[in-house]
Write a protein that holds these residues in place. Structure first.
Motif, PDB file in Angstrom:
ATOM      1  N   GLY A 189     -61.655  55.333  79.952  1.00 19.68           N
ATOM      2  CA  GLY A 189     -62.306  56.613  79.715  1.00 19.68           C
ATOM      3  C   GLY A 189     -61.520  57.590  78.869  1.00 19.68           C
ATOM      4  O   GLY A 189     -62.075  58.261  78.001  1.00 19.68           O
ATOM      5  N   SER A 190     -60.201  57.682  79.119  1.00 20.19           N
ATOM      6  CA  SER A 190     -59.439  58.734  78.438  1.00 20.19           C
ATOM      7  C   SER A 190     -58.249  58.229  77.637  1.00 20.19           C
ATOM      8  O   SER A 190     -57.625  59.008  76.910  1.00 20.19           O
ATOM      9  CB  SER A 190     -58.954  59.776  79.452  1.00 20.19           C
ATOM     10  OG  SER A 190     -58.009  59.202  80.317  1.00 20.19           O
ATOM     11  N   SER A 191     -57.931  56.933  77.757  1.00 25.11           N
ATOM     12  CA  SER A 191     -56.830  56.389  76.963  1.00 25.11           C
ATOM     13  C   SER A 191     -56.968  54.864  76.880  1.00 25.11           C
ATOM     14  O   SER A 191     -56.252  54.139  77.570  1.00 25.11           O
ATOM     15  CB  SER A 191     -55.477  56.766  77.582  1.00 25.11           C
ATOM     16  OG  SER A 191     -54.427  56.253  76.792  1.00 25.11           O
ATOM     17  N   ALA A 198     -59.235  58.334  95.943  1.00 22.97           N
ATOM     18  CA  ALA A 198     -59.679  59.717  95.707  1.00 22.97           C
ATOM     19  C   ALA A 198     -59.649  60.033  94.216  1.00 22.97           C
ATOM     20  O   ALA A 198     -58.969  60.961  93.770  1.00 22.97           O
ATOM     21  CB  ALA A 198     -58.794  60.678  96.494  1.00 22.97           C
ATOM     22  N   HIS A 199     -60.405  59.261  93.438  1.00 22.36           N
ATOM     23  CA  HIS A 199     -60.477  59.473  91.984  1.00 22.36           C
ATOM     24  C   HIS A 199     -61.638  60.423  91.667  1.00 22.36           C
ATOM     25  O   HIS A 199     -61.539  61.296  90.835  1.00 22.36           O
ATOM     26  CB  HIS A 199     -60.658  58.114  91.289  1.00 22.36           C
ATOM     27  CG  HIS A 199     -60.262  58.098  89.848  1.00 22.36           C
ATOM     28  ND1 HIS A 199     -60.332  56.966  89.074  1.00 22.36           N
ATOM     29  CD2 HIS A 199     -59.777  59.057  89.035  1.00 22.36           C
ATOM     30  CE1 HIS A 199     -59.922  57.246  87.845  1.00 22.36           C
ATOM     31  NE2 HIS A 199     -59.580  58.511  87.796  1.00 22.36           N
ATOM     32  N   THR A 200     -62.770  60.175  92.335  1.00 21.57           N
ATOM     33  CA  THR A 200     -63.895  61.119  92.288  1.00 21.57           C
ATOM     34  C   THR A 200     -64.769  60.823  93.504  1.00 21.57           C
ATOM     35  O   THR A 200     -64.612  59.785  94.152  1.00 21.57           O
ATOM     36  CB  THR A 200     -64.711  60.978  90.973  1.00 21.57           C
ATOM     37  OG1 THR A 200     -65.610  62.070  90.862  1.00 21.57           O
ATOM     38  CG2 THR A 200     -65.523  59.684  90.928  1.00 21.57           C
ATOM     39  N   GLY A 216     -59.094  52.943  91.979  1.00 22.26           N
ATOM     40  CA  GLY A 216     -59.772  54.197  91.658  1.00 22.26           C
ATOM     41  C   GLY A 216     -61.101  54.026  90.942  1.00 22.26           C
ATOM     42  O   GLY A 216     -61.782  55.008  90.674  1.00 22.26           O
ATOM     43  N   TYR A 217     -61.452  52.768  90.616  1.00 22.52           N
ATOM     44  CA  TYR A 217     -62.782  52.526  90.058  1.00 22.52           C
ATOM     45  C   TYR A 217     -63.636  51.737  91.058  1.00 22.52           C
ATOM     46  O   TYR A 217     -64.667  51.184  90.690  1.00 22.52           O
ATOM     47  CB  TYR A 217     -62.696  51.763  88.730  1.00 22.52           C
ATOM     48  CG  TYR A 217     -62.094  52.566  87.585  1.00 22.52           C
ATOM     49  CD1 TYR A 217     -62.565  53.844  87.290  1.00 22.52           C
ATOM     50  CD2 TYR A 217     -61.074  52.043  86.799  1.00 22.52           C
ATOM     51  CE1 TYR A 217     -62.016  54.577  86.244  1.00 22.52           C
ATOM     52  CE2 TYR A 217     -60.525  52.765  85.745  1.00 22.52           C
ATOM     53  CZ  TYR A 217     -61.005  54.037  85.479  1.00 22.52           C
ATOM     54  OH  TYR A 217     -60.470  54.755  84.442  1.00 22.52           O
ATOM     55  N   GLY A 218     -63.149  51.678  92.312  1.00 26.57           N
ATOM     56  CA  GLY A 218     -63.917  51.008  93.360  1.00 26.57           C
ATOM     57  C   GLY A 218     -64.779  52.031  94.074  1.00 26.57           C
ATOM     58  O   GLY A 218     -66.000  51.902  94.140  1.00 26.57           O
ATOM     59  N   ASN A 228     -53.196  69.116  87.011  1.00 26.84           N
ATOM     60  CA  ASN A 228     -53.131  70.008  85.841  1.00 26.84           C
ATOM     61  C   ASN A 228     -53.585  69.351  84.540  1.00 26.84           C
ATOM     62  O   ASN A 228     -53.036  69.626  83.485  1.00 26.84           O
ATOM     63  CB  ASN A 228     -51.709  70.566  85.673  1.00 26.84           C
ATOM     64  CG  ASN A 228     -51.341  71.553  86.770  1.00 26.84           C
ATOM     65  OD1 ASN A 228     -51.106  71.146  87.911  1.00 26.84           O
ATOM     66  ND2 ASN A 228     -51.315  72.843  86.452  1.00 26.84           N
ATOM     67  N   GLN A 229     -54.594  68.489  84.639  1.00 32.58           N
ATOM     68  CA  GLN A 229     -55.157  67.933  83.400  1.00 32.58           C
ATOM     69  C   GLN A 229     -56.172  68.923  82.817  1.00 32.58           C
ATOM     70  O   GLN A 229     -56.129  69.246  81.645  1.00 32.58           O
ATOM     71  CB  GLN A 229     -55.840  66.582  83.658  1.00 32.58           C
ATOM     72  CG  GLN A 229     -56.434  65.981  82.372  1.00 32.58           C
ATOM     73  CD  GLN A 229     -57.264  64.728  82.605  1.00 32.58           C
ATOM     74  OE1 GLN A 229     -57.608  64.396  83.733  1.00 32.58           O
ATOM     75  NE2 GLN A 229     -57.591  64.034  81.539  1.00 32.58           N
ATOM     76  N   LEU A 230     -57.056  69.410  83.699  1.00 31.00           N
ATOM     77  CA  LEU A 230     -58.150  70.263  83.233  1.00 31.00           C
ATOM     78  C   LEU A 230     -57.950  71.733  83.605  1.00 31.00           C
ATOM     79  O   LEU A 230     -58.350  72.616  82.863  1.00 31.00           O
ATOM     80  CB  LEU A 230     -59.483  69.752  83.812  1.00 31.00           C
ATOM     81  CG  LEU A 230     -59.729  68.237  83.656  1.00 31.00           C
ATOM     82  CD1 LEU A 230     -60.939  67.797  84.467  1.00 31.00           C
ATOM     83  CD2 LEU A 230     -59.921  67.872  82.181  1.00 31.00           C
TER      84      LEU A 230
HETATM   85  O1  NIG Z   1     -56.094  59.608  84.087  1.00 30.22           O
HETATM   86  N1  NIG Z   1     -58.197  61.970  84.951  1.00 30.22           N
HETATM   87  C1  NIG Z   1     -58.555  61.105  85.726  1.00 30.22           C
HETATM   88  N2  NIG Z   1     -58.571  59.797  85.564  1.00 30.22           N
HETATM   89  C2  NIG Z   1     -58.332  59.080  84.357  1.00 30.22           C
HETATM   90  C3  NIG Z   1     -59.541  58.906  83.520  1.00 30.22           C
HETATM   91  C4  NIG Z   1     -60.640  58.296  84.247  1.00 30.22           C
HETATM   92  C5  NIG Z   1     -61.783  57.809  83.459  1.00 30.22           C
HETATM   93  O2  NIG Z   1     -62.375  58.551  82.657  1.00 30.22           O
HETATM   94  O3  NIG Z   1     -62.111  56.642  83.641  1.00 30.22           O
HETATM   95  C6  NIG Z   1     -57.172  59.681  83.589  1.00 30.22           C
HETATM   96  O4  NIG Z   1     -57.339  60.246  82.492  1.00 30.22           O
END
Ligand code: NIG
Ligand code: FE
Length: 413
Positions: free
Chosen positions: A327-329, A183-185, A150-152, A251-253
């Motif tokens: 990024g988020s954890s 399909a991450h972004t 997902g970072y490729g 349902n994260q955002l």
């Molecule tokens: O699970 N929410 C989407 N993807 C990651 C964070 C991705 C990033 O910021 O690198 C997550 O939080």
């Protein structure tokens, strides 16, 4: 080789059968006090109360004294992005200074930042960084882990990440599952051409992934501004045609019906769940799909925690995972996840431990080999330092209470 562990203060999460836990069952944690455990060739071969141990067993040569120690099955961390090329503490500082997500993205931050770093990193470099993280989390009690690409975000990049995960699987003693998150972004060049990127995923990435057996699951970040419901469904169905079950970011955002889509597709799990409305909760409660909660991500992003109590009380099967990513954890410490689930989401210590072991194992389909103490399961265990009770584990947050970790019957050094 046969190993006998004696004088265990409490052998925790002993279960004859593996069943996905929901509702009140999640709060029951069966334990044996003053126990022994026998391991044969890395597999649990017997256990019971010390006072009932047969005499001949006491003559087993390889003996470990676990006096004052609790012994638990290792954590099953069913959602991570452990393969990444660089940390992102500059974004962390920017956020402290008040920059918004959009401003950080405009500076080249976020998922695209991680993707640009992967591009310049070799498979070997990525492997050695990921290997170190794997060693660190195993010392913190993780014995099974799911890792996503997902970072490729390109054919070359995604395949590179998945090949690194495959190599980790081959070389590590930990149990590892691999998830394709192409399909991450949307990469910048496909921002206005979604179909072009979806075609790339379906026609260029998936056939190679299937041929080389590079993934067990498929994931999509289904959110406003990322992948729509319709796009997510198309991508999942393509993955499913190759045998990859969906494990989705939902349902994260926003509550846009992504959980309901996951349920409709019979996803193995739907993960994050910070923004659950009643419809989403009802759909999840009446399904076999597991809801994976990622409290350290909510904490790190200063978002409201997942509504764990509401989900559990409604009958949803919940698991806990670290979401380890830059990024988020940026932590893969499952002990902290357990603490945060109790402190921030009011889960009981027993519920948290079950969600991170039994239900975490189900969320990776390894429930027959891991997640609890049972004959025939892998001897992936952790031994605590002297603690007064199990509740001390989440209570004493941030302290390392793990004395030693065993993977397949051998201590991790
Ligand atoms: O699970 N929410 C989407 N993807 C990651 C964070 C991705 C990033 O910021 O690198 C997550 O939080
Ligand atoms: Fe994630």
């Amino acid at each position: 080789m046969t190993t006998l562990i004696v004088n265990i203060k409490q052998l925790c999460n002993v279960r004859a059968e593996s069943t996905l836990l929901r509702g009140k069952e999640l709060a029951t944690l069966p334990c044996i006090e003053n126990a022994y455990l026998i391991i044969e060739d890395g597999i649990i071969a017997g256990f019971g109360k010390m006072k009932e141990i047969e005499k001949e067993k006491l003559s087993i040569e390889n003996k470990i004294d676990a006096a004052d120690q609790f012994v638990l099955p290792t954590w099953c961390d069913s959602h991570t992005h452990l393969v990444f090329a660089a940390s992102r503490e500059d974004e962390f500082v920017d956020k402290i200074k008040g920059l918004s997500y959009a401003e950080i993205a405009a500076k080249g931050g976020g998922i695209l930042n991680s993707a640009s770093k992967i591009e310049n990193c070799s498979e070997d470099q990525l492997f050695s960084m990921a290997w170190k993280r794997l060693e660190e989390v195993s010392k913190l009690g993780t014995g099974a882990i799911e890792i996503k690409s997902g970072y490729g975000l390109s054919v070359v990049g995604e395949l590179k990440m998945l090949r690194v995960i495959k190599k980790l699987k081959e070389k590590s003693n930990l149990t590892i599952k691999s998830t394709f998150l192409g399909a991450h972004t949307y990469p910048l060049q496909y921002k206005e051409n979604h179909q072009g990127y979806i075609d790339l995923i379906i026609n260029e990435m998936l056939p190679v992934i299937a041929k080389e057996k590079l993934a067990d699951y498929i994931d999509v970040f289904c959110e406003t501004g990322f992948f729509s419901i319709k796009e997510t469904e198309t991508i999942c169905k393509a993955g499913m045609s190759y045998g990859l079950k969906p494990k989705l970011h939902v349902n994260q955002l926003n509550a846009i019906g992504a959980t309901q889509l996951g349920v409709k597709l019979n996803a193995l799990s739907v993960d994050h769940l910070e923004t659950m409305d009643d419809d989403a909760i009802n759909a999840l409660a009446n399904s076999n799909t597991i809801g994976t909660l990622l409290p350290t991500a909510a904490f790190f992003l200063r978002m409201p925690f997942q509504p764990a109590r509401k989900l559990i009380d409604a009958g949803c099967a919940v698991a806990l995972a670290s979401d380890f990513n830059p990024g988020s954890s940026p932590s893969g410490n499952m002990n902290l996840v357990i603490s945060m689930s109790c402190i921030g989401m009011k889960m009981l210590p027993e519920e948290a431990i079950n969600a991170a072991t039994v239900n975490g194992a189900f969320a990776m389909e390894v429930q027959n080999e891991l997640g609890s103490i049972a004959i025939g399961k892998k001897a992936n265990l952790f031994f605590t330092k002297p603690i007064s009770s199990l509740a001390y584990l989440p209570y004493s947050f941030g302290n390392n209470l793990i004395k030693r970790v065993m993977i397949k019957g051998e201590f991790v050094s």
